[in-house]
Design a protein around this motif. Structure first.
Motif, mmCIF file in Angstrom:
data_model
loop_
_atom_site.group_PDB
_atom_site.id
_atom_site.type_symbol
_atom_site.label_atom_id
_atom_site.label_comp_id
_atom_site.label_asym_id
_atom_site.label_seq_id
_atom_site.Cartn_x
_atom_site.Cartn_y
_atom_site.Cartn_z
ATOM 1 N N SER A 186 10.296 0.040 -7.952
ATOM 2 C CA SER A 186 8.856 -0.259 -7.971
ATOM 3 C C SER A 186 8.367 -0.802 -6.625
ATOM 4 O O SER A 186 7.170 -1.009 -6.439
ATOM 5 C CB SER A 186 8.505 -1.225 -9.102
ATOM 6 O OG SER A 186 9.156 -2.460 -8.914
ATOM 7 N N VAL A 187 9.302 -0.985 -5.660
ATOM 8 C CA VAL A 187 8.901 -1.358 -4.300
ATOM 9 C C VAL A 187 8.028 -0.257 -3.686
ATOM 10 O O VAL A 187 7.358 -0.469 -2.663
ATOM 11 C CB VAL A 187 10.162 -1.657 -3.432
ATOM 12 C CG1 VAL A 187 10.881 -0.386 -3.013
ATOM 13 C CG2 VAL A 187 9.787 -2.477 -2.200
ATOM 14 N N LEU A 188 7.992 0.886 -4.341
ATOM 15 C CA LEU A 188 7.086 1.965 -3.911
ATOM 16 C C LEU A 188 5.650 1.466 -3.769
ATOM 17 O O LEU A 188 4.886 1.973 -2.938
ATOM 18 C CB LEU A 188 7.146 3.118 -4.931
ATOM 19 C CG LEU A 188 6.236 4.318 -4.669
ATOM 20 C CD1 LEU A 188 6.589 5.010 -3.358
ATOM 21 C CD2 LEU A 188 6.325 5.313 -5.833
ATOM 22 N N VAL A 189 5.298 0.455 -4.574
ATOM 23 C CA VAL A 189 3.929 -0.074 -4.501
ATOM 24 C C VAL A 189 3.599 -0.561 -3.084
ATOM 25 O O VAL A 189 2.456 -0.475 -2.629
ATOM 26 C CB VAL A 189 3.726 -1.196 -5.559
ATOM 27 C CG1 VAL A 189 4.428 -2.494 -5.160
ATOM 28 C CG2 VAL A 189 2.252 -1.429 -5.811
ATOM 29 N N LYS A 190 4.610 -1.047 -2.369
ATOM 30 C CA LYS A 190 4.359 -1.553 -1.002
ATOM 31 C C LYS A 190 4.066 -0.408 -0.035
ATOM 32 O O LYS A 190 3.333 -0.570 0.932
ATOM 33 C CB LYS A 190 5.559 -2.373 -0.513
ATOM 34 C CG LYS A 190 5.683 -3.700 -1.247
ATOM 35 C CD LYS A 190 6.915 -4.470 -0.887
ATOM 36 C CE LYS A 190 6.776 -5.250 0.389
ATOM 37 N NZ LYS A 190 7.938 -6.162 0.594
ATOM 38 N N LYS A 191 4.642 0.740 -0.309
ATOM 39 C CA LYS A 191 4.331 1.906 0.518
ATOM 40 C C LYS A 191 2.889 2.347 0.251
ATOM 41 O O LYS A 191 2.148 2.686 1.169
ATOM 42 C CB LYS A 191 5.311 3.040 0.208
ATOM 43 C CG LYS A 191 5.193 4.218 1.129
ATOM 44 C CD LYS A 191 6.350 5.178 0.871
ATOM 45 C CE LYS A 191 6.064 6.563 1.420
ATOM 46 N NZ LYS A 191 6.006 6.601 2.869
ATOM 47 N N GLU A 228 0.486 3.804 -7.736
ATOM 48 C CA GLU A 228 -0.804 4.208 -7.160
ATOM 49 C C GLU A 228 -1.957 3.589 -7.955
ATOM 50 O O GLU A 228 -2.944 3.098 -7.374
ATOM 51 C CB GLU A 228 -0.904 5.738 -7.133
ATOM 52 C CG GLU A 228 0.069 6.355 -6.132
ATOM 53 C CD GLU A 228 0.095 7.881 -6.119
ATOM 54 O OE1 GLU A 228 0.845 8.441 -5.305
ATOM 55 O OE2 GLU A 228 -0.619 8.512 -6.917
ATOM 56 N N GLY A 229 -1.824 3.568 -9.274
ATOM 57 C CA GLY A 229 -2.871 2.993 -10.124
ATOM 58 C C GLY A 229 -3.023 1.491 -9.904
ATOM 59 O O GLY A 229 -4.138 0.960 -9.898
ATOM 60 N N ALA A 230 -1.891 0.799 -9.701
ATOM 61 C CA ALA A 230 -1.938 -0.658 -9.490
ATOM 62 C C ALA A 230 -2.721 -0.972 -8.221
ATOM 63 O O ALA A 230 -3.547 -1.892 -8.193
ATOM 64 C CB ALA A 230 -0.522 -1.215 -9.407
ATOM 65 N N VAL A 231 -2.472 -0.196 -7.166
ATOM 66 C CA VAL A 231 -3.151 -0.456 -5.888
ATOM 67 C C VAL A 231 -4.613 -0.028 -5.976
ATOM 68 O O VAL A 231 -5.523 -0.776 -5.592
ATOM 69 C CB VAL A 231 -2.422 0.278 -4.737
ATOM 70 C CG1 VAL A 231 -3.204 0.130 -3.434
ATOM 71 C CG2 VAL A 231 -1.002 -0.272 -4.585
ATOM 72 N N LEU A 232 -4.851 1.155 -6.523
ATOM 73 C CA LEU A 232 -6.231 1.658 -6.578
ATOM 74 C C LEU A 232 -7.116 0.752 -7.433
ATOM 75 O O LEU A 232 -8.248 0.421 -7.048
ATOM 76 C CB LEU A 232 -6.250 3.097 -7.102
ATOM 77 C CG LEU A 232 -7.648 3.734 -7.183
ATOM 78 C CD1 LEU A 232 -8.292 3.845 -5.800
ATOM 79 C CD2 LEU A 232 -7.577 5.125 -7.837
ATOM 80 N N SER A 233 -6.599 0.326 -8.592
ATOM 81 C CA SER A 233 -7.424 -0.505 -9.487
ATOM 82 C C SER A 233 -7.814 -1.808 -8.790
ATOM 83 O O SER A 233 -8.945 -2.281 -8.922
ATOM 84 C CB SER A 233 -6.701 -0.778 -10.809
ATOM 85 O OG SER A 233 -5.463 -1.418 -10.565
ATOM 86 N N LYS A 234 -6.883 -2.386 -8.010
ATOM 87 C CA LYS A 234 -7.190 -3.624 -7.276
ATOM 88 C C LYS A 234 -8.257 -3.368 -6.206
ATOM 89 O O LYS A 234 -9.196 -4.146 -6.035
ATOM 90 C CB LYS A 234 -5.909 -4.149 -6.628
ATOM 91 C CG LYS A 234 -5.734 -5.618 -6.838
ATOM 92 C CD LYS A 234 -4.363 -6.162 -6.554
ATOM 93 C CE LYS A 234 -3.761 -5.734 -5.241
ATOM 94 N NZ LYS A 234 -2.536 -6.469 -4.943
#
Ligand code: NAD
Length: 300
Positions: A285-290, A186-192
């Motif tokens: 970590s494919v969760l990031v795609k969700k 969640e942090g990786a997506v939000l920060s971007k």
């Protein structure tokens, strides 16, 4: 010392190979031809059955997906216990239910063998580098016997206590890892989306209070952390199915001890939704795609 290794997958293959590299002959077996061939390429003497692998073994390692696989490999008529010499030490490196581990301690002892539950932490990269943490449940004297080999596999070998305590430590550790993974995605997506460059944000978090092993090893943005599965299209690594299993084991342990685990339950459900989306064998970590909405779901 003769060593047998049953289960030469993402973790077992490189671990067995490290023993070979340290000068120990290892006879290995895996039901998967692909896994067996990969291990053979790393110097493991691959044979065609469990019986052949364990017949002359002093120590038998198992590194299998789940408790039911370990139980089957140990207790089947053509399995480990039916084919080892009396007194052989069986060291299960898999992550399995605490209750099954305790049952297998008893079953092995009744069959005249010895057993340690010795699950590991550190991922595929730690398995390859020989830097795993190994947490061991069972008799201290059995651990001392196998310690020189465990120290080849891991940088830290800890006696966690009696039968099953290695698994108890592992399950609590992994539930923490699973929740940290979820929030790191969640942090990786939000920060971007907030305009931060992934590598810049990663370097800030890595020396700030958001730091974690997951951040440093699995950060799910391409090109930021070399060991992260995102760089290999989420192939290999620690599968969604296995993390779902571990989080489920933790939820069960929470229920049996009356411990509320709402974050763990959510992380388990997130893994379940990835399984439903056809991602069971991808790295967790494919969760990031969700999170970022780019997950392709199977048609229908
Ligand atoms: P994996 O699926 O890559 O490997 C398991 C291997 O066991 C496979 O090659 C499979 O063919 C083999 N196998 C299954 N049934 C068998 C049988 N009856 N006889 C012989 N071989 C059999 O899984 P993995 O990632 O290597 O994980 C293994 C264990 O380690 C799991 O319990 C997992 O939870 C734990 N673990 C994994 C990681 C990780 O990052 N992958 C980290 C720590 C712990």
């Amino acid at each position: 010392m003769n060593v047998a290794w049953i289960g030469l997958g993402n973790m077992g293959g490189p671990m067995a190979a490290n023993l070979v590299a340290a000068g120990t002959a290892v006879r290995g077996y895996d039901v998967s031809e692909t896994a067996a061939q990969a291990a053979a390429g790393l110097g493991v003497e691959v044979v065609g059955s469990i019986a052949e692998a364990v017949r002359d073994a002093d120590i038998v390692f198992t590194m299998l997906p789940r408790g039911e696989h370990v139980r089957e490999v140990l207790t089947a008529p053509d399995g480990v216990l039916a084919n080892v010499r009396p007194g052989t030490l069986i060291v299960d490196e898999s992550t399995i239910d605490i209750d099954v581990a305790r049952e297998l301690h008893q079953v092995a002892t009744e069959a005249g063998a010895r057993f340690l539950d010795a699950p590991v932490s550190g991922g595929v990269s730690g398995a390859a580098a020989g830097t795993l943490t190994i947490m061991v449940g069972g008799k201290a004297e059995d651990l001392e016997e196998v310690r020189p080999l465990l120290e080849v596999l891991g940088g830290r070998v800890v006696h966690a206590g009696d039968a099953g305590n290695g698994q108890a430590a592992k399950i609590v550790n992994n539930m923490m890892c699973g929740v940290i993974l979820a929030v790191t995605c969640e942090g990786a997506v939000l920060s971007k989306r907030l305009g931060l460059d992934p590598a810049t944000f990663h370097s800030i978090a890595a020396t700030s209070s958001g730091d974690s092993w997951v951040l440093r090893t699995w950060y799910p943005e391409k090109g930021v952390v070399e060991s992260a599965a995102v760089n290999r299209d989420f192939e290999g690594g620690f599968s969604v199915a296995l993390l779902h299993k571990d989080l489920g084991l933790a939820v069960n342990a929470g229920e049996s001890t009356g411990t509320p685990l709402p974050f763990v339950t959510q992380a388990r459900d997130a893994m379940a939704s990835l399984i439903d989306a056809g991602q069971a064998n991808k790295d967790c970590s494919v969760l990031v795609k969700k999170v970022d909405g780019t997950l392709d779901t199977p048609a229908g």
